[in-house]
Design a protein around this motif. Structure first.
Motif, PDB file in Angstrom:
ATOM      1  N   ALA A 130       2.078  30.506  24.655  1.00 28.14           N
ATOM      2  CA  ALA A 130       1.878  29.423  25.622  1.00 28.14           C
ATOM      3  C   ALA A 130       0.888  28.386  25.105  1.00 28.14           C
ATOM      4  CB  ALA A 130       1.394  29.983  26.950  1.00 28.14           C
ATOM      5  N   ASP A 131      -0.052  28.807  24.235  1.00 22.96           N
ATOM      6  CA  ASP A 131      -0.997  27.851  23.662  1.00 22.96           C
ATOM      7  C   ASP A 131      -0.279  26.864  22.744  1.00 22.96           C
ATOM      8  OD1 ASP A 131      -3.287  29.012  24.870  1.00 22.96           O
ATOM      9  OD2 ASP A 131      -3.311  30.559  23.322  1.00 22.96           O
TER      10      ASP A 131
ATOM     11  N   ARG B 236       2.285  25.315  29.191  1.00 20.89           N
ATOM     12  CA  ARG B 236       2.173  26.171  30.365  1.00 20.89           C
ATOM     13  C   ARG B 236       2.126  25.311  31.625  1.00 20.89           C
ATOM     14  NH1 ARG B 236      -2.566  27.487  27.574  1.00 20.89           N
ATOM     15  NH2 ARG B 236      -2.038  29.704  27.669  1.00 20.89           N
ATOM     16  N   HIS B 237       2.359  25.958  32.764  1.00 18.96           N
ATOM     17  CA  HIS B 237       2.209  25.287  34.048  1.00 18.96           C
ATOM     18  C   HIS B 237       0.732  25.261  34.434  1.00 18.96           C
ATOM     19  CE1 HIS B 237       6.613  26.101  34.600  1.00 18.96           C
ATOM     20  NE2 HIS B 237       6.527  24.878  35.123  1.00 18.96           N
TER      21      HIS B 237
ATOM     22  N   THR C 172       1.891  22.105  41.012  1.00 17.39           N
ATOM     23  CA  THR C 172       2.035  22.702  39.690  1.00 17.39           C
ATOM     24  C   THR C 172       2.765  21.745  38.754  1.00 17.39           C
ATOM     25  OG1 THR C 172       2.098  24.926  40.651  1.00 17.39           O
ATOM     26  CG2 THR C 172       2.905  24.682  38.407  1.00 17.39           C
TER      27      THR C 172
ATOM     28  N   TRP D 169       3.885  20.904  34.538  1.00 14.80           N
ATOM     29  CA  TRP D 169       4.061  21.449  33.199  1.00 14.80           C
ATOM     30  C   TRP D 169       3.253  20.625  32.205  1.00 14.80           C
ATOM     31  CZ3 TRP D 169       5.520  25.544  30.601  1.00 14.80           C
ATOM     32  CH2 TRP D 169       5.726  25.434  29.229  1.00 14.80           C
TER      33      TRP D 169
ATOM     34  N   GLY E  98       2.283  22.108  25.100  1.00 16.16           N
ATOM     35  CA  GLY E  98       1.335  22.529  24.080  1.00 16.16           C
ATOM     36  C   GLY E  98       1.515  21.670  22.835  1.00 16.16           C
TER      37      GLY E  98
ATOM     38  N   THR F  48       3.464  35.566  18.640  1.00 14.60           N
ATOM     39  CA  THR F  48       3.332  34.125  18.804  1.00 14.60           C
ATOM     40  C   THR F  48       4.149  33.379  17.753  1.00 14.60           C
ATOM     41  OG1 THR F  48       1.122  34.349  19.753  1.00 14.60           O
ATOM     42  CG2 THR F  48       1.685  32.206  18.830  1.00 14.60           C
TER      43      THR F  48
ATOM     44  N   ARG G 155      10.047  28.714  30.260  1.00 18.42           N
ATOM     45  CA  ARG G 155       9.516  28.559  31.616  1.00 18.42           C
ATOM     46  C   ARG G 155      10.092  27.356  32.344  1.00 18.42           C
ATOM     47  NH1 ARG G 155       3.109  30.296  31.178  1.00 18.42           N
ATOM     48  NH2 ARG G 155       3.474  32.308  30.169  1.00 18.42           N
TER      49      ARG G 155
END
Length: 269
Positions: free
Chosen positions: A74-75, A79-80, A87, A89, A92, A116, A134
């Motif tokens: 996610a990094d 991410r949300h 919320t 988005w 990254g 990752t 996501r």
């Protein structure tokens, strides 16, 4: 403004990089052929500066990620996030690079968790896509996008190595410390060192790199030589500059430091 003036300004904007032998051409061919690139080399040999130089030379934005063992997928992808409007988005760095057609550089990629680095696979093969699970989005990389990763083979271990399924998606380029004449030119350009000072520090660096009886994780890199040269040019006595920028940067062990200082004393007095 005439063409020669534009060329001079463009050249001045390029981060300085002293080529070792054909790596710039290989990088450009890889970029034009949409091939991801793996750069291997010891700490401080110029891997990051090389990528910065090539990004500027090709006129592409550069997004750099310094990898570490807490780096999650996610990094890289995004991410949300909870904001005032609900919320949202947030891309990254990897997703931003794909959208912008940038060069994405993952420095010391073996430091990242293996789960990752798997997210790189669809970007690093013929698909050139980044699935964002996501959101359900499939980002297709434009022709200008390039993925570059690097690591230091000296840190390789069974616990920190690239999976074959990752490695074989990249063409590879190995960099070492520059030849003495090239390294002297780097010290003159980067630190304003005199020819004599540059030659002296390069001889010291070469001697320290040949030591095999000292328990050193790293050796005297070009980066450390540049820092020693900058101190010396600013007025710090050369032995003190070498102690601060090289010896004490390489070891905390008193006996090892004493041995390195003997080499420094023998070469620079």
């Amino acid at each position: 403004m005439d063409h020669s003036e534009l060329h001079r300004i463009a050249a001045a904007a390029l981060p300085f990089y002293a080529e070792q032998g054909g790596e710039a051409a290989l990088f450009e061919h890889a970029w034009r052929q949409r091939l991801p690139l793996l750069i291997k080399g010891p700490t401080g040999c110029g891997k990051t500066r090389f990528v910065e130089h090539m990004a500027a030379r090709l006129g592409r934005p550069l997004i750099t990620v310094s990898c570490h063992d807490d780096l999650a997928a996610a990094d890289l992808v995004g991410r949300h996030l909870l904001g005032t409007q609900g919320t949202l988005w947030a891309d990254g760095p990897l997703a931003r690079a794909v959208r912008q057609g940038a060069i994405c550089y993952l420095d010391e990629v073996v430091e990242a968790r293996k789960d990752t680095t798997v997210v790189l696979h669809p970007l690093a093969d013929d698909r050139r896509v980044l699935p964002i699970e996501r959101t359900g989005e499939q980002l297709v990389a434009p022709p200008e996008f390039m993925l570059v990763i690097s690591y230091n083979p000296g840190y390789q271990s069974l616990l920190k190595s690239l999976k074959p399924s990752t490695r074989q998606r990249f063409i590879a380029l190995t960099l070492g410390y520059p030849a003495p004449a090239v390294e002297e030119a780097i010290l003159r350009t980067e630190a304003g060192a005199s020819p004599h000072l540059a030659a002296t520090l390069v001889r010291l660096g070469t001697a320290l790199r040949q030591l095999t009886d000292q328990d050193l994780e790293e050796t005297a890199s070009t980066r450390l030589l540049v820092m020693a040269a900058r101190l010396a040019v600013s007025g710090v006595p050369l032995p003190a500059a070498c102690r601060a920028a090289i010896v004490d940067a390489l070891t905390d062990d008193a006996d090892t430091a004493a041995a390195l200082c003997e080499v420094v004393q023998a070469l620079i007095g």
